[in-house]
Design a protein around this motif. Structure first.
Motif, short mmCIF file in Angstrom:
data_model
loop_
_atom_site.label_atom_id
_atom_site.label_comp_id
_atom_site.label_asym_id
_atom_site.label_seq_id
_atom_site.Cartn_x
_atom_site.Cartn_y
_atom_site.Cartn_z
N UNK A 36 0.85 -1.19 0.00
CA UNK A 36 0.00 0.00 0.00
C UNK A 36 0.88 1.24 0.00
N UNK A 37 0.69 2.08 -1.01
CA UNK A 37 1.55 3.25 -1.19
C UNK A 37 0.86 4.50 -0.65
N UNK A 38 1.57 5.22 0.19
CA UNK A 38 1.04 6.44 0.80
C UNK A 38 1.36 7.65 -0.07
N UNK A 39 0.87 8.80 0.36
CA UNK A 39 1.19 10.05 -0.30
C UNK A 39 2.69 10.30 -0.31
N UNK A 40 3.35 9.97 0.79
CA UNK A 40 4.80 10.15 0.88
C UNK A 40 5.51 9.26 -0.15
N UNK A 41 5.01 8.03 -0.31
CA UNK A 41 5.61 7.14 -1.31
C UNK A 41 5.48 7.73 -2.70
N UNK A 42 4.34 8.34 -2.98
CA UNK A 42 4.15 8.93 -4.30
C UNK A 42 5.11 10.10 -4.51
N UNK A 43 5.32 10.88 -3.45
CA UNK A 43 6.27 11.99 -3.55
C UNK A 43 7.68 11.45 -3.82
N UNK A 44 8.04 10.39 -3.10
CA UNK A 44 9.36 9.80 -3.30
C UNK A 44 9.51 9.29 -4.73
N UNK A 45 8.49 8.63 -5.23
CA UNK A 45 8.56 8.09 -6.59
C UNK A 45 8.73 9.21 -7.62
N UNK A 46 8.05 10.32 -7.39
CA UNK A 46 8.22 11.48 -8.27
C UNK A 46 9.69 11.91 -8.31
N UNK A 47 10.29 11.99 -7.14
CA UNK A 47 11.70 12.38 -7.06
C UNK A 47 12.60 11.34 -7.72
N UNK A 48 12.28 10.08 -7.50
CA UNK A 48 13.08 9.00 -8.08
C UNK A 48 13.07 9.09 -9.60
N UNK A 50 12.35 11.59 -11.50
CA UNK A 50 13.02 12.79 -11.97
C UNK A 50 14.53 12.59 -11.96
N UNK A 51 15.02 12.02 -10.87
CA UNK A 51 16.45 11.75 -10.77
C UNK A 51 16.93 10.85 -11.90
N UNK A 52 16.12 9.83 -12.21
CA UNK A 52 16.50 8.90 -13.27
C UNK A 52 16.63 9.63 -14.60
N UNK A 54 17.61 12.48 -15.10
CA UNK A 54 18.84 13.28 -15.11
C UNK A 54 20.08 12.41 -15.10
N UNK A 55 19.90 11.11 -15.17
CA UNK A 55 21.05 10.23 -15.29
C UNK A 55 21.67 9.81 -13.98
N UNK A 56 21.02 10.11 -12.86
CA UNK A 56 21.57 9.67 -11.58
C UNK A 56 21.28 8.19 -11.39
N UNK A 57 22.19 7.49 -10.76
CA UNK A 57 21.97 6.08 -10.47
C UNK A 57 20.98 5.95 -9.33
N UNK A 58 20.40 4.77 -9.19
CA UNK A 58 19.45 4.54 -8.10
C UNK A 58 20.14 4.73 -6.75
N UNK A 59 21.40 4.34 -6.68
CA UNK A 59 22.13 4.50 -5.41
C UNK A 59 22.30 5.99 -5.07
N UNK A 60 22.63 6.81 -6.05
CA UNK A 60 22.74 8.25 -5.82
C UNK A 60 21.40 8.82 -5.38
N UNK A 61 20.34 8.38 -6.03
CA UNK A 61 19.01 8.85 -5.69
C UNK A 61 18.66 8.45 -4.26
N UNK A 62 19.02 7.21 -3.91
CA UNK A 62 18.74 6.74 -2.55
C UNK A 62 19.41 7.65 -1.51
N UNK A 63 20.66 8.04 -1.79
CA UNK A 63 21.36 8.91 -0.86
C UNK A 63 20.70 10.27 -0.77
N UNK A 64 20.24 10.78 -1.93
CA UNK A 64 19.56 12.08 -1.92
C UNK A 64 18.26 12.02 -1.12
N UNK A 65 17.56 10.91 -1.23
CA UNK A 65 16.27 10.78 -0.55
C UNK A 65 16.45 10.82 0.97
N UNK A 66 17.62 10.43 1.43
CA UNK A 66 17.87 10.49 2.88
C UNK A 66 17.72 11.92 3.38
#
Lengths: 124, 124
Positions: A36-48, A50-52, A54-66
DNA sequence: GGCCAGGTTGACGTGCACGTAAGGTGCGAC
DNA sequence: GTCGCACCTTACGTGCACGTCAACCTGGCC
């Protein structure tokens, strides 16, 4: 929000969402087996996504999400995340500049091509 | 220019240059077995590397390079290349806008993080 | 002639971001 | 009850952009 609703809303596959979860980019709740995905999950996915783009790796995105994550906030972790974020920002600024330059050049090339085409057609 | 001089000048490996050649992005001359890179080849490599930084695939880059290539110029080919170039340009413009927005957001997040950090430190 | 640095061509390996196929589970509709 | 559908996990496959390794020239120097 179920996984299917998420997929329809964001244009991704279930596989992608589960993959992001396995890489610790998303943490949907579970009702039994279902995600079950919350509003916060949707916000995170939007950022993910967008990051993709721009060519950022998933690991870089994970660090940014912190940085966006209010949980587990301690000084050293936040400082590390800030450092990573500043590096990413510098990358993005350079990419932004270079992209602008490349766009100018490409526009010029397109104009040249159009001119050449018009000359050829007026000759005929 | 030999392959080694090219590698040193552009910061790539011989493998990369041979790979680009196999994908028909570069066409160095041959002196016997050796590859010799001309000024035009260096210009093409510059464009290739720039394209790569913007996330274009080698195939997309190859198509774009046709636009720069004065050889084999006919109307339909040039029109097709122009169409592809306009699409790429539209992608780039959108990416440029979104990148700008993402940079603003990230700057804000960094500022928030710094503020939070300073508050925490001044408490201690 | 011997030898080595640097070049060449395949062929296979690697990391990333997923796709895909196989088999199992929960659950509402009929 | 059982049918079907959507979901689950696990494991292997794929495309891209190269890296790596083996085996083979080739020119220059001693």
């Amino acid at each position: 929000m179920t996984i299917r609703q998420m997929c329809d809303a964001f244009g991704v596959t279930p596989r992608t969402l589960r993959f992001y979860e396995s890489r610790e980019l998303l943490f949907p709740e579970r009702r039994g087996q279902q995600r079950l995905y919350s509003r916060a999950d949707r916000a995170r996915l939007t950022l993910i996504l967008r990051g993709r783009r721009f060519g950022f790796s998933l690991e870089q995105i994970r660090q940014l999400l912190e940085l966006y994550d209010p949980a587990e906030r301690n000084i050293t972790q936040t400082e590390a995340a800030l450092g990573a974020a500043r590096e990413r920002l510098a990358d993005m600024e350079q990419q932004h500049r270079e992209l602008g330059e490349a766009m100018s050049e490409l526009r010029q090339q397109i104009a040249d091509g159009e001119l050449w085409l018009n000359n050829l057609k007026s000759d005929a």
